[in-house]
Design an enzyme around this catalytic site. Structure first.
Site, PDB file in Angstrom:
ATOM      1  N   CYS A 106      -3.361  14.597   3.234  1.00 46.33           N
ATOM      2  CA  CYS A 106      -4.260  13.486   2.923  1.00 46.33           C
ATOM      3  C   CYS A 106      -3.558  12.137   2.810  1.00 46.33           C
ATOM      4  O   CYS A 106      -4.222  11.108   2.687  1.00 46.33           O
ATOM      5  CB  CYS A 106      -5.005  13.779   1.626  1.00 46.33           C
ATOM      6  SG  CYS A 106      -5.754  15.421   1.594  1.00 46.33           S
ATOM      7  N   HIS A 118      -7.167   6.769  -4.170  1.00 48.67           N
ATOM      8  CA  HIS A 118      -7.294   8.051  -3.480  1.00 48.67           C
ATOM      9  C   HIS A 118      -8.602   8.723  -3.902  1.00 48.67           C
ATOM     10  O   HIS A 118      -9.358   9.213  -3.076  1.00 48.67           O
ATOM     11  CB  HIS A 118      -6.098   8.941  -3.807  1.00 48.67           C
ATOM     12  CG  HIS A 118      -6.053  10.185  -2.992  1.00 48.67           C
ATOM     13  ND1 HIS A 118      -5.936  10.168  -1.619  1.00 48.67           N
ATOM     14  CD2 HIS A 118      -6.111  11.496  -3.343  1.00 48.67           C
ATOM     15  CE1 HIS A 118      -5.919  11.406  -1.165  1.00 48.67           C
ATOM     16  NE2 HIS A 118      -6.027  12.238  -2.184  1.00 48.67           N
ATOM     17  N   HIS A 146     -14.022  12.499   2.402  1.00 49.90           N
ATOM     18  CA  HIS A 146     -12.564  12.552   2.488  1.00 49.90           C
ATOM     19  C   HIS A 146     -12.202  12.838   3.937  1.00 49.90           C
ATOM     20  O   HIS A 146     -12.339  13.961   4.417  1.00 49.90           O
ATOM     21  CB  HIS A 146     -12.037  13.655   1.569  1.00 49.90           C
ATOM     22  CG  HIS A 146     -10.545  13.624   1.391  1.00 49.90           C
ATOM     23  ND1 HIS A 146      -9.704  12.969   2.253  1.00 49.90           N
ATOM     24  CD2 HIS A 146      -9.730  14.180   0.443  1.00 49.90           C
ATOM     25  CE1 HIS A 146      -8.458  13.110   1.859  1.00 49.90           C
ATOM     26  NE2 HIS A 146      -8.448  13.829   0.767  1.00 49.90           N
TER      27      HIS A 146
END
Length: 536
Positions: free
Chosen positions: A160, A289, A322
Site C-alpha cells: 500500500c 493513509h 483503498h
C-alpha cells in the site's frame, strides 16, 4: 461541499461470496485517446474463460484485457498526450520509470491458477501465464507506448506504500542526475484474491469507511492508476507545475508483518525524515493513509500529531476506496489539487471522532490558503513512506551531498535449515516454519550476512528485496484454498505471505531493520531489473 463518495456494494465481490463486498471501481469502459502500439503478444487468445468475480475489462478498442493493465494504460495515455503537448521531444530526455503496485496482474493470475487446476493444456496456459505476473501490466503498457527501451525502470512492490515510494525514488534519481524526466506512480485493480485476504484479516468494512471516528470497522478496496511526470526545478520548459515534491522519507516499523506500531513511531520517523529533506517544519494539510481500521487510525493519529500538529487531515480512501499500489499517487494528486485551489478538503465518514484517534477533520470543504501538504503511507511488512508537497518551490531545501557507496560484505544462500536459523535469529522454530519459502530464504540470507558483519551492525539498516516472479508459488497455494473453501474459508495468517513485500518485512522484524524497506521486481531478464531474492 461535503466529501463525495464513490463507495458501494460491489456486484462482482458479492457474487464471489464475500461477506463484506464493499468497493469503489473505476468506470468499466476506459477509452484511450489514441490507440497505442500493440505488440503481437499482448492479446490473450479468444474465448478464455473468466473466473468468478472477474469484472468486465472492456476498454474501448484497447488491447489490454487485464484490468490492471487497462487502468495503467488509461493513465499512461493521458500522461503521454500531456507530455507531447507540454514538452515536445520529451522521449529524447534521459528517462526513468518508477511504478508501484500491490497486486500487479492478479486478475490474470487468478485466471491462470484456475485454468491450470482445471487441466488446461500448455497452449492455453502460456499466454495467460505471461500476464499472470506482478510486472506484466507495467511491461505491456510501456511496450505499447514505445517506452520498453527505458533502461532505468523499477517496479516497486511495497504493497500500500508502493506509489509513494516510487515517487520518492523518482525524486532521488533526479536529485543525483541519473535521469532528467521520471514517470512515477502506481496502479491496481480490484480482485477477489485480494478482497478475500483483507476480509479474512477483518480489515474491511461492512458499510462504509469511517476514518478516525468511533465505530470504524475497516476500509474498502478501490482501483485505479495514477502517473506523474517529475523533472528538476528549473527544467519545466514552460509546462504547468502541479506541485513541488520537496521531501521524501521512509522507515520500517519492524514490529509485525500486518499490525502497525501502536506508538506511531515508525510512521512518524518517515514523516520527520520527509520534513527534514524538505527543509520544512510545518505543513497545512495531511493526506492520511487512513484505512479506517481501529489500530491503524489510532497509530496514525499519534504520528500526525507528532509530525504535523493540528493540520487538516484528508482521508481520501473513504471516498475512492483503498487503491493499494495507486493509493499514494492518487492521494498525493488530490493533496496537490487542494494546495493549488486553496481549498481544505472535506473528510468522508459519519459519526463522532474517536478520542484515541483524534485529528482535524472538516465536514465541508472550505477556502484556505495552504503552502504544504504531507502525504503518509503505511503497508504490509511495516513499511512507511512520506512525501512533502509544496504549492511553491521556495522551500529552503538543504543540499544533499553526493556520497560514495561501497559493498562491505555479502552472503549467498540457496537453502535453509530451520534449526540453525532458529538458533541464529533467536526465533522459535515454529514461528519460522510458518514463513513461506521466499521469506525463509530471505531471513537465511540476512542471518548469513549478520554472521559476517555482526548482528549489531545491521540494527537500523534498510532492506530492499529484489524479485523475479515474486510470490507466484505462494499465491497459487493460497488461491487454491480460496477456490476450494470459498472466500470465507481462507487462512488469515497465510495471506500476508502473498505480498512480495513480506520478505523485506519479515527480515526487518527479526533483525530490527528500521530503515527504509521495500521490494522490487521488473521481471527476469529485464534491463535494470534486480535478480532473484536469494541474497541480501
Amino acid at each position: 461541499e461535503p466529501a463525495r463518495v464513490a463507495v458501494g456494494v460491489d456486484a462482482a465481490l458479492s457474487a464471489a461470496g464475500l461477506l463484506r463486498p464493499i468497493a469503489a471501481r473505476a468506470p468499466a469502459s476506459l477509452p484511450l485517446g489514441a490507440r497505442p502500439r500493440t505488440p503481437t503478444d499482448l492479446r490473450d487468445p479468444p474465448n478464455l474463460p473468466l473466473i468468478e468475480g472477474d469484472p468486465t475489462t472492456e476498454s474501448g478498442d484497447a488491447p489490454f484485457d487485464d484490468r490492471a493493465a487497462a487502468l495503467l494504460a488509461c493513465a499512461m495515455d493521458q500522461l503521454v498526450r500531456g507530455l507531447d503537448e507540454a514538452r515536445p521531444g520529451w522521449r529524447a530526455d534521459r528517462l526513468g520509470v518508477a511504478l508501484g503496485t500491490s497486486s500487479g496482474g492478479m486478475l490474470s493470475a487468478e485466471r491462470f491458477f484456475a485454468l491450470r487446476a482445471a487441466g488446461a493444456d500448455a497452449a492455453t496456459l502460456a499466454p495467460v501465464a505471461r500476464r499472470a505476473t506482478y510486472f506484466a501490466p507495467m511491461n505491456d503498457v510501456l511496450a505499447a507506448y514505445g517506452l520498453a527501451g527505458v533502461p532505468r525502470r523499477t517496479l516497486v512492490l511495497a504493497a500500500c506504500a508502493a506509489s509513494t515510494i516510487a515517487i520518492g525514488l523518482g525524486a532521488r534519481w533526479l536529485d543525483r542526475g541519473a535521469a532528467d524526466l521520471v514517470i512515477a506512480g502506481g496502479f491496481d485493480a480490484v480482485s477477489v484474491f485480494v478482497a478475500a485476504g483483507f476480509e479474512a484479516l477483518r480489515a474491511t468494512t461492512a458499510t462504509a469507511p469511517k476514518p478516525f471516528r468511533k465505530g470504524r470497522d475497516g476500509m474498502c478496496l478501490g482501483e485505479g492508476a495514477g502517473l506523474v511526470a517529475l523533472v528538476r526545478r528549473g527544467d519545466e520548459r514552460g509546462a504547468r507545475v502541479h506541485a513541488f515534491v520537496t521531501g521524501f522519507g521512509a522507515s520500517t516499523d519492524a514490529v509485525h508483518i500486518t499490525a502497525p506500531d501502536a506508538t506511531g513511531g515508525g510512521l512518524a520517523r518517515a514523516a520527520r525524515a520527509a520534513l527534514r529533506d524538505a527543509g520544512a517544519t510545518q505543513v497545512d494539510l495531511v493526506s492520511a493513509h487512513a484505512t479506517a481500521t481501529p489500530y491503524n487510525d489510532a497509530m496514525e493519529a499519534k504520528a500526525i500529531r507528532a509530525a504535523a500538529g493540528d493540520a487538516v487531515v484528508h482521508p481520501f480512501k473513504a471516498q475512492i476506496g483503498h487503491t493499494l499500489g495507486a493509493a499514494g499517487v492518487l492521494e498525493a494528486l488530490a493533496a496537490a489539487d487542494a494546495l493549488a485551489r486553496g481549498v481544505a478538503p472535506a473528510a468522508a465518514g459519519e459519526g463522532d471522532l474517536d478520542p484515541d484517534a483524534a485529528v482535524t477533520l472538516l465536514a465541508r470543504s472550505e477556502p484556505r490558503q495552504m503552502a504544504r501538504a504531507l502525504k503518509l503511507s503505511a503497508a504490509f511488512g511495516g513499511a512507511n513512506a512520506a512525501l512533502v508537497l509544496a504549492r511553491a518551490g521556495d522551500d529552503p531545501r538543504p543540499p544533499r551531498p553526493r556520497r560514495a557507496v561501497v559493498v562491505t560484505a555479502g552472503a549467498h544462500v540457496t537453502d535453509f535449515d530451520l534449526v540453525a536459523l532458529a538458533e541464529a535469529t533467536g526465533t522459535p522454530r515454529d514461528r519460522l516454519a510458518r514463513l513461506d519459502t521466499l521469506c525463509r530464504l530471505g531471513v537465511s540470507a540476512v542471518a548469513a550476512l549478520a554472521a559476517r558483519t555482526g548482528r549489531d551492525a545491521l540494527a537500523g539498516a534498510g532492506i530492499v528485496a529484489g524479485h523475479g516472479l515474486a510470490t507466484l508459488d505462494t499465491n497459487d497455494l493460497w488461491d487454491a484454498k480460496r477456490r476450494a473453501r470459498g472466500p470465507t474459508g481462507v487462512e488469515p495468517r497465510a495471506f500476508p505471505a502473498t505480498s512480495p513485500n513480506a520478505i523485506a518485512g519479515e527480515c526487518a522484524i527479526l533483525y530490527k531493520l528500521t530503515g527504509p524497506s521495500f521490494a522490487t521486481g521488473a521481471g527476469s531478464g529485464q534491463r535494470g531489473a534486480p535478480h532473484g531474492a536469494r541474497s541480501a
